[in-house]
Design an enzyme around this catalytic site. Structure first.
Site, PDB file in Angstrom:
ATOM      1  NE  ARG A 177      -3.531  -0.793  -0.407  1.00  0.00           N
ATOM      2  CZ  ARG A 177      -4.020  -0.853  -1.644  1.00  0.00           C
ATOM      3  NH1 ARG A 177      -3.553  -1.746  -2.509  1.00  0.00           N
ATOM      4  NH2 ARG A 177      -4.962  -0.030  -2.040  1.00  0.00           N
ATOM      5  N   GLY A 179       2.361   2.305  -2.899  1.00  0.00           N
ATOM      6  CA  GLY A 179       2.480   2.799  -4.279  1.00  0.00           C
ATOM      7  C   GLY A 179       3.392   1.929  -5.126  1.00  0.00           C
ATOM      8  CB  THR A 180       4.776  -1.505  -4.614  1.00  0.00           C
ATOM      9  OG1 THR A 180       3.507  -2.111  -4.351  1.00  0.00           O
ATOM     10  CG2 THR A 180       5.487  -1.273  -3.288  1.00  0.00           C
ATOM     11  CB  THR A 181       0.678  -1.571  -8.067  1.00  0.00           C
ATOM     12  OG1 THR A 181       0.588  -2.366  -6.889  1.00  0.00           O
ATOM     13  CG2 THR A 181       0.226  -2.382  -9.262  1.00  0.00           C
ATOM     14  CD  GLU A 198       2.357  -8.599  -5.675  1.00  0.00           C
ATOM     15  OE1 GLU A 198       1.954  -7.425  -5.850  1.00  0.00           O
ATOM     16  OE2 GLU A 198       2.153  -9.229  -4.645  1.00  0.00           O
ATOM     17  CE1 TYR A 335       1.128   6.737  -4.126  1.00  0.00           C
ATOM     18  CE2 TYR A 335       0.741   8.383  -2.414  1.00  0.00           C
ATOM     19  CZ  TYR A 335       0.287   7.651  -3.495  1.00  0.00           C
ATOM     20  OH  TYR A 335      -0.997   7.831  -3.960  1.00  0.00           O
ATOM     21  CB  SER A 377      -2.782  -1.465  -6.595  1.00  0.00           C
ATOM     22  OG  SER A 377      -2.476  -1.509  -5.235  1.00  0.00           O
ATOM     23  CB  VAL A 381      -2.284   0.916 -11.108  1.00  0.00           C
ATOM     24  CG1 VAL A 381      -1.203   0.957 -12.155  1.00  0.00           C
ATOM     25  CG2 VAL A 381      -1.646   0.894  -9.721  1.00  0.00           C
ATOM     26  CB  VAL A 385       0.383  10.138 -11.590  1.00  0.00           C
ATOM     27  CG1 VAL A 385       0.940  10.529 -10.231  1.00  0.00           C
ATOM     28  CG2 VAL A 385       1.210   9.028 -12.205  1.00  0.00           C
TER      29      VAL A 385
HETATM   30  P1  A3P Z   1      -4.696   4.150  -1.176  1.00  0.00           P
HETATM   31  O1  A3P Z   1      -5.191   2.806  -0.774  1.00  0.00           O
HETATM   32  O2  A3P Z   1      -4.325   5.051  -0.046  1.00  0.00           O
HETATM   33  O3  A3P Z   1      -5.603   4.818  -2.147  1.00  0.00           O
HETATM   34  P2  A3P Z   1       0.379  -0.660  -3.545  1.00  0.00           P
HETATM   35  O4  A3P Z   1       0.234  -0.876  -4.990  1.00  0.00           O
HETATM   36  O5  A3P Z   1       1.810  -0.641  -3.096  1.00  0.00           O
HETATM   37  O6  A3P Z   1      -0.408  -1.638  -2.732  1.00  0.00           O
HETATM   38  O7  A3P Z   1      -0.147   0.817  -3.208  1.00  0.00           O
HETATM   39  C1  A3P Z   1      -1.504   1.148  -3.295  1.00  0.00           C
HETATM   40  C2  A3P Z   1      -1.671   2.653  -3.187  1.00  0.00           C
HETATM   41  O8  A3P Z   1      -1.170   3.254  -4.404  1.00  0.00           O
HETATM   42  C3  A3P Z   1      -3.141   3.036  -3.059  1.00  0.00           C
HETATM   43  O9  A3P Z   1      -3.304   3.933  -1.949  1.00  0.00           O
HETATM   44  C4  A3P Z   1      -3.417   3.719  -4.374  1.00  0.00           C
HETATM   45  O10 A3P Z   1      -4.337   4.780  -4.306  1.00  0.00           O
HETATM   46  C5  A3P Z   1      -2.065   4.262  -4.787  1.00  0.00           C
HETATM   47  N1  A3P Z   1      -2.113   4.440  -6.259  1.00  0.00           N
HETATM   48  C6  A3P Z   1      -2.372   3.516  -7.187  1.00  0.00           C
HETATM   49  N2  A3P Z   1      -2.479   4.081  -8.389  1.00  0.00           N
HETATM   50  C7  A3P Z   1      -2.293   5.398  -8.236  1.00  0.00           C
HETATM   51  C8  A3P Z   1      -2.292   6.512  -9.123  1.00  0.00           C
HETATM   52  N3  A3P Z   1      -2.580   6.363 -10.407  1.00  0.00           N
HETATM   53  N4  A3P Z   1      -2.012   7.740  -8.598  1.00  0.00           N
HETATM   54  C9  A3P Z   1      -1.770   7.880  -7.283  1.00  0.00           C
HETATM   55  N5  A3P Z   1      -1.783   6.869  -6.397  1.00  0.00           N
HETATM   56  C10 A3P Z   1      -2.047   5.631  -6.859  1.00  0.00           C
END
Ligand code: A3P
Length: 437
Positions: A177, A179-181, A198, A335, A377, A381, A385
């Site tokens: 959570r 922003g890895t994806t 992944e 992030y 995610s 994604v 952004v």
């Molecule tokens: P939230 O749950 O706070 O919205 P991960 O992929 O590591 O699990 O991270 C998930 C987080 O990345 C999520 O946070 C999500 O909103 C954020 N995220 C995914 N796509 C995004 C985008 N296009 N712009 C900004 N944040 C993004």
């Protein structure tokens, strides 16, 4: 017999140097240096001659004497830092060389200031092969193609072969959570990089390899090194087939970096990107997704409560940081920087990876992407952004949640990372009461 005046003699020596004859230039210098009042610039010319003739041992002292005379050559200083293996900014010296050699961001539209043949020969003589690789990389080529062609010929003339960069794998990880994806999808939009969904494979492989690296295997004649080689063979094969057709491959599984020590040993050329996000946003997100074990249906332990999620976040970061293989192979990315300044953040990442800038990374949502439904995610994604997820926690976490986070190990980590100010002893933090924002 008329004696040449020292300034004229220095000018003559300089003319020889400029005409490509440093040996002839150097001959005149010792006599001039021995004078009671050596002409201005004699040590500087001495340093340039020494560098061109490959006399790198004398170089630092000659540069120092030149500085004592008040003559400072910033380009030469940057080159000196490269010969020492630590490219460092020196005034306005050769910004191109500095950015490319250090993997830093190039903010100016400039050409390289140094002679490619001399630079490459000297770098190889000093054993700075990593910097030569950077100077010949696709990134450098995209910035200064003619210069790199000359540098390449110099390296070839010295029978230097660039290593196979195919195994410069990129592993992305961090607390789930964070922003890895998003980061992997942005990298996947780059024309030279494949960063698919992944796999969980490399994290698990490193884990299993470490479990085998114990007495029973050792007593049976299976050494740690044999396990490393076997893991590398498996892993390299899989990564190259997975990212077939792409010069670089990035794999994102959040837990990758918890096994960074093993992965870094198994893959000596791999690089690791750790994405870090404000723990309060991560906790809020973990509470929201509330992942469960598919077999038992019970919440995963770190989704059970705010306190557990916060401890999980802090432990993740602490364990990953403790395994850093050093700045050349490990990069931390915030992030918040990625979403508020995507271009700046991605320029930093790509420069560090030695990859050319590709604006496609800023439009990852328009690039072909594999976003499997089973990845939480994926739907986020698929969006461009945005910064909306930065502040949601401020509305959803209450004062008790915040106190629970701030009073535990996550509180210290938030301070360490600069997300929160330290609370002086005896003072009540407004933040912990939910009033600080
Ligand atoms: P939230 O749950 O706070 O919205 P991960 O992929 O590591 O699990 O991270 C998930 C987080 O990345 C999520 O946070 C999500 O909103 C954020 N995220 C995914 N796509 C995004 C985008 N296009 N712009 C900004 N944040 C993004």
């Amino acid at each position: 017999m008329t004696q040449t005046n020292p300034s004229d003699a220095l000018a003559q020596a300089r003319a020889h140097f400029d005409a490509g004859d440093p040996s002839q230039a150097a001959q005149a210098l010792p006599a001039l240096m021995a004078l009671e009042h050596p002409p201005l610039g004699v040590w500087h010319l001495g340093a340039l001659c020494a560098e061109t003739l490959g006399d790198l041992e004398s170089l630092p002292q000659l540069i120092q004497c030149s500085h004592d005379q008040g003559v400072v050559d910033a380009d030469l200083m940057v080159r000196l830092s490269c010969y020492a293996g630590e490219p460092t900014a020196q005034g306005d010296g050769d910004p191109w060389l500095l950015a490319v050699a250090s993997g830093g961001v190039l903010t100016l539209d400039v050409e390289p200031a140094s002679d490619p043949v001399m630079l490459v020969s000297n770098l190889l003589a000093c054993g700075q092969e990593g910097i030569v690789e950077r100077l010949l990389s696709p990134r450098a080529q995209s910035l200064a193609p003619k210069w790199v062609t000359q540098a390449q010929s110099a390296a070839e003339a010295l029978s230097w072969e660039a290593p196979d960069t195919r195994q410069d794998w990129i592993f992305i990880g961090g607390c789930p959570r964070s922003g890895t994806t998003l980061l992997r999808a942005m990298l996947n939009a780059h024309s030279r990089i494949y960063a698919g969904p992944e796999t969980k494979v490399f994290r698990d492989l490193a884990n299993i390899r470490d479990r085998w690296d114990r007495a029973p295997a050792h007593q049976a004649g299976v050494s740690s090194e044999m396990l490393d080689r076997a893991a590398a063979a498996f892993s390299n094969q899989l990564l190259s087939e997975w990212g077939q057709g792409f010069p670089r491959v990035a794999e994102k599984t959040p837990g990758n970096l918890l096994h960074m020590t093993s992965l870094a040993r198994i893959h000596p050329r791999a690089r690791f990107i750790h994405i870090i996000r404000d723990g309060r946003a991560v906790v809020n997100s973990l509470m929201k997704v509330n992942w469960s074990n598919p077999t038992t249906g019970k919440s995963l332990w770190y989704c059970e409560s705010v306190g557990k999620a916060a401890a999980y976040w802090a432990a993740n970061i602490q364990q990953i940081r403790a395994q850093s293989p050093g700045p050349k192979r490990y990069l931390e990315l915030r992030y918040e920087d990625l979403v508020s300044n995507p271009e700046g953040a991605m320029r930093t990442v790509l420069g560090w990876l030695n990859e050319p800038w590709d604006p496609a990374v800023l439009a990852h949502h328009l690039a072909p992407q594999e976003l499997p439904e089973m990845e939480t995610s994926s739907s986020d994604v698929a969006q461009p952004v945005h910064t909306q997820a930065n502040s949601v926690w401020q509305q959803t976490l209450d004062a008790q949640d915040l106190a629970e986070i701030h009073d535990g190990p996550a509180g210290k980590m938030l301070v360490e990372l600069g997300y929160k100010q330290a609370t002086p002893r005896g003072q009540v933090s407004l933040e912990s009461l939910g009033l600080g924002f």
